[in-house]
Design a protein around this motif. Structure first.
Motif, PDB file in Angstrom:
ATOM      1  N   ALA A 177       0.898  -0.802  -0.089  1.00 54.37           N
ATOM      2  CA  ALA A 177      -0.294  -0.054   0.000  1.00 54.37           C
ATOM      3  C   ALA A 177       1.110   1.503  -0.145  1.00 54.37           C
ATOM      4  O   ALA A 177       0.467   2.361  -0.380  1.00 54.37           O
ATOM      5  CB  ALA A 177      -0.933  -0.216   1.299  1.00 54.37           C
ATOM      6  N   ASN A 178       1.575   1.588   0.174  1.00 53.31           N
ATOM      7  CA  ASN A 178       2.792   2.550   1.412  1.00 53.31           C
ATOM      8  C   ASN A 178       4.308   2.718   0.388  1.00 53.31           C
ATOM      9  O   ASN A 178       4.905   3.490  -0.586  1.00 53.31           O
ATOM     10  CB  ASN A 178       2.853   2.936   2.415  1.00 53.31           C
ATOM     11  CG  ASN A 178       1.828   2.745   3.236  1.00 53.31           C
ATOM     12  OD1 ASN A 178       0.699   3.243   2.545  1.00 53.31           O
ATOM     13  ND2 ASN A 178       1.919   2.647   4.251  1.00 53.31           N
ATOM     14  N   GLY A 179       4.342   1.411   0.155  1.00 50.99           N
ATOM     15  CA  GLY A 179       6.095   1.256  -0.816  1.00 50.99           C
ATOM     16  C   GLY A 179       6.526   1.077  -1.818  1.00 50.99           C
ATOM     17  O   GLY A 179       6.689   2.532  -2.598  1.00 50.99           O
ATOM     18  N   VAL A 188       8.103   5.435  -3.278  1.00 53.70           N
ATOM     19  CA  VAL A 188       9.136   5.077  -4.424  1.00 53.70           C
ATOM     20  C   VAL A 188       8.227   5.804  -5.619  1.00 53.70           C
ATOM     21  O   VAL A 188       9.772   6.510  -5.919  1.00 53.70           O
ATOM     22  CB  VAL A 188       9.480   3.912  -4.533  1.00 53.70           C
ATOM     23  CG1 VAL A 188      10.762   3.988  -5.915  1.00 53.70           C
ATOM     24  CG2 VAL A 188       9.772   2.962  -3.660  1.00 53.70           C
ATOM     25  N   GLU A 189       7.472   5.861  -5.919  1.00 57.34           N
ATOM     26  CA  GLU A 189       7.063   5.992  -7.460  1.00 57.34           C
ATOM     27  C   GLU A 189       7.285   8.210  -6.927  1.00 57.34           C
ATOM     28  O   GLU A 189       6.812   8.767  -8.311  1.00 57.34           O
ATOM     29  CB  GLU A 189       6.095   5.652  -7.778  1.00 57.34           C
ATOM     30  CG  GLU A 189       4.877   6.996  -9.568  1.00 57.34           C
ATOM     31  CD  GLU A 189       5.728   6.349 -10.515  1.00 57.34           C
ATOM     32  OE1 GLU A 189       5.918   7.238 -10.895  1.00 57.34           O
ATOM     33  OE2 GLU A 189       6.481   5.055 -10.274  1.00 57.34           O
ATOM     34  N   ASP A 220       9.269  13.962  -8.063  1.00 53.64           N
ATOM     35  CA  ASP A 220       9.342  14.742  -7.704  1.00 53.64           C
ATOM     36  C   ASP A 220      10.822  15.243  -8.321  1.00 53.64           C
ATOM     37  O   ASP A 220      10.785  16.190  -8.626  1.00 53.64           O
ATOM     38  CB  ASP A 220       8.924  14.451  -5.854  1.00 53.64           C
ATOM     39  CG  ASP A 220       8.086  14.241  -5.828  1.00 53.64           C
ATOM     40  OD1 ASP A 220       7.328  14.774  -6.315  1.00 53.64           O
ATOM     41  OD2 ASP A 220       8.172  14.393  -3.620  1.00 53.64           O
ATOM     42  N   ILE A 221      11.899  14.023  -7.832  1.00 52.50           N
ATOM     43  CA  ILE A 221      13.259  14.725  -9.507  1.00 52.50           C
ATOM     44  C   ILE A 221      12.784  14.779 -10.835  1.00 52.50           C
ATOM     45  O   ILE A 221      13.499  15.995 -10.715  1.00 52.50           O
ATOM     46  CB  ILE A 221      13.936  13.066  -8.614  1.00 52.50           C
ATOM     47  CG1 ILE A 221      13.813  12.486  -6.953  1.00 52.50           C
ATOM     48  CG2 ILE A 221      14.691  12.917  -8.967  1.00 52.50           C
ATOM     49  CD1 ILE A 221      14.408  11.378  -6.835  1.00 52.50           C
TER      50      ILE A 221
END
Length: 216
Positions: free
Chosen positions: A44-46, A50-51, A56-57
């Motif tokens: 649900a969170n990992g 990451v995405e 953002d990058i």
């Protein structure tokens, strides 16, 4: 008299193992729940985190590159005003009054030194932007060589003047061609960045015929 023996094993009381088994089952269920919960939490969170970080990058890189493109375009417009007259004069046929003299050549030399300054410590951008910047820098460097060659022509032995002047003309022509290629590349990166067509050709025109700012 029969020998006294113990009870057969099948008549012995069965050990009470129900509590131990129940404890094992409870522990196993707890571990399974923990593993399932951890996997569900990661699912649900990992990946989302990451995405999100990757997005953002990418956004930060896009904003940085857009700013670099805007600054490079402004630099090209400013340098064009100074470089274009020098290259035009070097490529022109000698006027009736004779070729430009030493004082004029020294002024051209100073002009080219100023033109090279913005490329002394370039920032690192995307490949496309770096190519545009490198093309402009190469054009300025070639124009500087043309000026230096012309200085040698008018200060060196008279016997070499014609050959050196002809070489300076060829170098000026190569600088003009290099600038044209760089201007095309810069126009394209502006379009890709959403800025639309931005024309920085030496003659002030637009070879593609597109309206300034269109296509963004």
């Amino acid at each position: 008299m029969s020998r006294r023996t113990g009870k057969p094993s099948y008549q012995l009381p069965t050990p009470k193992t129900g509590g131990a088994r129940l404890a094992v089952v409870i522990v196993a269920v707890g571990l399974a729940a923990l593993l399932v919960g951890g996997a569900a939490g990661y699912a649900a969170n990992g990946p989302d985190r990451v995405e999100s970080a990757a997005a953002d990058i990418r956004e930060a890189e896009a904003q940085r590159d857009t700013q670099q493109i805007i600054e490079l375009t402004e630099t090209a417009r400013r340098l064009r005003v100074e470089v274009a007259p020098v290259l035009s004069a070097l490529r022109a046929e000698a006027p009736t009054g004779g070729q430009p003299g030493l004082e004029q050549a020294r002024q051209w030399q100073q002009t080219m030194q100023r033109a090279a300054a913005p490329f002394a410590d370039p920032p690192s951008g995307t490949t496309a932007t770096n190519v545009a910047r490198g093309g402009l820098r190469g054009a300025v460097e070639q124009a500087s060589l043309a000026v230096e060659t012309y200085l040698l022509a008018i200060t060196g032995p008279p016997a070499q003047r014609a050959a050196l002047t002809a070489l300076a003309k060829r170098q000026a022509a190569q600088a003009t061609a290099a600038w044209s290629v760089a201007a095309t590349q810069l126009d394209q990166v502006n379009i890709d960045a959403g800025q639309g067509h931005q024309h920085v050709e030496l003659d002030g025109g637009n070879g593609d015929g597109a309206e300034e700012g269109s296509g963004g």
